[in-house]
Motif scaffolding. Structure first.
Motif, mmCIF file in Angstrom:
data_model
loop_
_atom_site.group_PDB
_atom_site.id
_atom_site.type_symbol
_atom_site.label_atom_id
_atom_site.label_comp_id
_atom_site.label_asym_id
_atom_site.label_seq_id
_atom_site.Cartn_x
_atom_site.Cartn_y
_atom_site.Cartn_z
ATOM 1 N N THR A 9 -0.299 -5.993 -13.171
ATOM 2 C CA THR A 9 -1.737 -5.759 -13.018
ATOM 3 C C THR A 9 -2.317 -6.291 -11.706
ATOM 4 O OG1 THR A 9 -2.181 -7.779 -14.286
ATOM 5 C CG2 THR A 9 -2.138 -5.700 -15.503
ATOM 6 N N ASP A 10 -1.657 -7.301 -11.089
ATOM 7 C CA ASP A 10 -2.223 -7.856 -9.862
ATOM 8 C C ASP A 10 -2.021 -6.949 -8.649
ATOM 9 O OD1 ASP A 10 0.597 -8.498 -9.879
ATOM 10 O OD2 ASP A 10 0.199 -9.819 -8.177
ATOM 11 N N LEU A 11 -1.191 -5.922 -8.759
ATOM 12 C CA LEU A 11 -0.961 -5.010 -7.639
ATOM 13 C C LEU A 11 -2.256 -4.327 -7.210
ATOM 14 C CD1 LEU A 11 2.434 -3.265 -8.495
ATOM 15 C CD2 LEU A 11 1.958 -4.777 -6.574
ATOM 16 N N LEU A 12 -3.046 -3.898 -8.181
ATOM 17 C CA LEU A 12 -4.310 -3.243 -7.857
ATOM 18 C C LEU A 12 -5.241 -4.208 -7.123
ATOM 19 C CD1 LEU A 12 -6.240 -0.829 -8.048
ATOM 20 C CD2 LEU A 12 -6.996 -1.732 -10.258
ATOM 21 N N GLN A 13 -5.288 -5.453 -7.548
ATOM 22 C CA GLN A 13 -6.160 -6.436 -6.905
ATOM 23 C C GLN A 13 -5.789 -6.628 -5.441
ATOM 24 O OE1 GLN A 13 -6.087 -10.005 -9.238
ATOM 25 N NE2 GLN A 13 -6.543 -8.954 -11.142
ATOM 26 N N ILE A 14 -4.488 -6.633 -5.156
ATOM 27 C CA ILE A 14 -4.023 -6.784 -3.778
ATOM 28 C C ILE A 14 -4.550 -5.636 -2.919
ATOM 29 C CG2 ILE A 14 -1.968 -6.763 -2.300
ATOM 30 C CD1 ILE A 14 -0.483 -8.187 -4.611
ATOM 31 N N GLU A 46 -6.596 2.351 2.754
ATOM 32 C CA GLU A 46 -6.444 3.528 3.605
ATOM 33 C C GLU A 46 -5.003 4.027 3.601
ATOM 34 O OE1 GLU A 46 -8.673 5.415 5.154
ATOM 35 O OE2 GLU A 46 -10.216 4.177 4.198
ATOM 36 N N LYS A 47 -4.069 3.074 3.672
ATOM 37 C CA LYS A 47 -2.662 3.451 3.671
ATOM 38 C C LYS A 47 -2.289 4.145 2.363
ATOM 39 C CE LYS A 47 2.038 1.601 4.052
ATOM 40 N NZ LYS A 47 2.878 0.393 4.264
ATOM 41 N N LEU A 48 -2.755 3.600 1.236
ATOM 42 C CA LEU A 48 -2.418 4.184 -0.055
ATOM 43 C C LEU A 48 -3.049 5.568 -0.214
ATOM 44 C CD1 LEU A 48 -1.082 4.000 -2.791
ATOM 45 C CD2 LEU A 48 -3.049 2.694 -3.633
ATOM 46 N N ILE A 49 -4.285 5.724 0.215
ATOM 47 C CA ILE A 49 -4.927 7.049 0.131
ATOM 48 C C ILE A 49 -4.153 8.067 0.970
ATOM 49 C CG2 ILE A 49 -6.995 8.383 0.727
ATOM 50 C CD1 ILE A 49 -8.643 5.857 0.055
ATOM 51 N N ASN A 50 -3.715 7.645 2.155
ATOM 52 C CA ASN A 50 -2.923 8.546 3.003
ATOM 53 C C ASN A 50 -1.615 8.939 2.334
ATOM 54 O OD1 ASN A 50 -4.795 8.625 5.103
ATOM 55 N ND2 ASN A 50 -3.912 6.838 6.136
ATOM 56 N N GLY A 92 0.779 -1.222 0.000
ATOM 57 C CA GLY A 92 0.000 0.000 0.000
ATOM 58 C C GLY A 92 0.813 1.276 0.000
ATOM 59 N N ASP A 93 2.076 1.157 -0.337
ATOM 60 C CA ASP A 93 2.919 2.357 -0.400
ATOM 61 C C ASP A 93 2.874 2.953 -1.808
ATOM 62 O OD1 ASP A 93 4.546 4.348 0.485
ATOM 63 O OD2 ASP A 93 6.259 3.065 0.966
ATOM 64 N N LEU A 94 3.403 4.150 -1.917
ATOM 65 C CA LEU A 94 3.409 4.873 -3.188
ATOM 66 C C LEU A 94 4.828 4.963 -3.708
ATOM 67 C CD1 LEU A 94 1.439 6.600 -5.044
ATOM 68 C CD2 LEU A 94 2.265 8.578 -3.749
#
Length: 346
Positions: free
Chosen positions: A97-102, A111-115, A61-63
């Motif tokens: 492509t599977d990163l989004l599914q995770i 939540e972590k990614l949105i933050n 969930g990191d950027l």
């Protein structure tokens, strides 16, 4: 005398038409951070926003940030809104492509990614985020739209916007991995703006044809406006062409990408006649190379751009978005300036 009166009326009508206020539209486009910054400075008066391609995500969930500080600075200096583009790009520079599914399968990761998105936007002074995930599996279409909406709710609360790119669909139940995970109605509701990727009918591994034939673009828009409010819809426009070596062999042929300016220069060098397809509303030409091989080139010019921009008015769209603005295309900006006024948000 009758002819003089007719001429005067024609001139008066023409002047009146010229004096009518131009409609205001949103104009944005995708760029890589390596883009010529002088080119961006030159075209900035004709841009609302630039989509920075691209930020990636990780399994936890990191950027993955983008080295775009200099570009962002130039954009802000020239009143162009910088927008983060979010894709499934990995640290190795490939798409997974599977990163989004995770992420979609785990509320905590969302939540972590949105933050992290918010943190990056605040730190860099960006104006929002663009979701650009392709090949979303159909089983995840609801979760994908819901995640976009969740992100929009968080970002809008702080004055930032959320946009989303969607595949060029012509029906809700269109088959194919490119299309099935993009629910036009749901994503149209979830995001502030939607970019319909109305290009790539002519593509690297496909047969020679226009990149964005107007008849195919119309098919997408005819469907899109039934699911998405036109006031939220941006029509995609390609800023490039392709050069195919003939004969085209499926599974073997690979077209060479080139800028629209280079395409016209190539035609001049080869003494090739540029023709215009009335159905696709796109220019093309043929030439023979030094090895005696025949080629077919499709690209964009002022005529094809005018035809596309006319659709914005016809369908009452919010505006347009270009993929991508790496290459100069002066004719495009001349046509755009003569047709519309560009919205500025910064």
């Amino acid at each position: 005398m009758r002819n003089d009166v007719t001429v005067r009326k024609s001139i008066q009508n023409g002047l009146k038409k010229q004096q009518e206020p131009k409609r205001e539209i949103i104009v944005n486009g995708y760029v890589y951070p390596s883009v010529d910054l002088n080119l961006i400075r030159e075209i900035s008066p004709d841009l609302t926003a630039i989509n920075l391609f691209s930020y990636g995500i990780t399994e936890d969930g990191d950027l993955l940030p983008l080295n775009d500080d200099e570009l962002v600075s130039v954009l802000k200096e020239n009143q162009v809104a910088p927008i983060m583009v979010l894709t499934s790009l990995t640290e190795q520079g490939t798409f997974r492509t599977d990163l989004l599914q995770i992420i979609l399968d785990d509320e905590n990761l969302q939540e972590k990614l949105i933050n992290r998105i918010l943190e990056e936007i605040r730190n860099k002074g960006l104006n929002g985020v663009d979701f650009d995930f392709e090949y979303v599996e159909s089983a995840y279409k609801d979760k994908y739209a819901a995640f976009i909406e969740k992100t929009r709710n968080r970002l809008n609360a702080e004055g930032y916007m959320v946009t989303a790119a969607v595949a060029p669909k012509i029906s809700a139940d269109q088959k194919g991995l490119l299309y099935e995970g993009h629910d036009y109605a749901a994503i149209g509701k979830a995001a502030n703006l939607i970019l319909a990727m109305t290009y790539e009918w002519g593509y690297t591994f496909g047969p020679p044809m226009a990149v964005a034939p107007i008849n195919k673009v119309r098919e997408v828009l005819n469907y899109a406006v039934t699911e998405i409010p036109p006031s939220k819809l941006l029509m995609g426009i390609p800023n490039y062409g392709y050069d195919w070596t003939l004969p085209y062999v499926k599974g073997e042929s690979k077209a060479r990408i080139l800028s629209n300016v280079d395409a016209q220069e190539l035609a001049r060098q080869k003494g090739a006649e540029i023709k215009f397809d009335p159905v696709a509303q796109s220019p093309y030409f043929n030439y023979t190379d030094e090895q005696g091989r025949e080629h077919e080139v499709w690209f964009e010019d002022a005529r094809s751009i005018q035809a596309k921009l006319n659709l914005v008015k016809e369908y009452d769209l919010a505006g347009v978005a270009y993929w991508n603005l790496t290459w100069p295309f002066p004719a495009n900006w001349d046509v755009l300036e003569n047709t519309y006024t560009v919205t500025k948000v910064v």
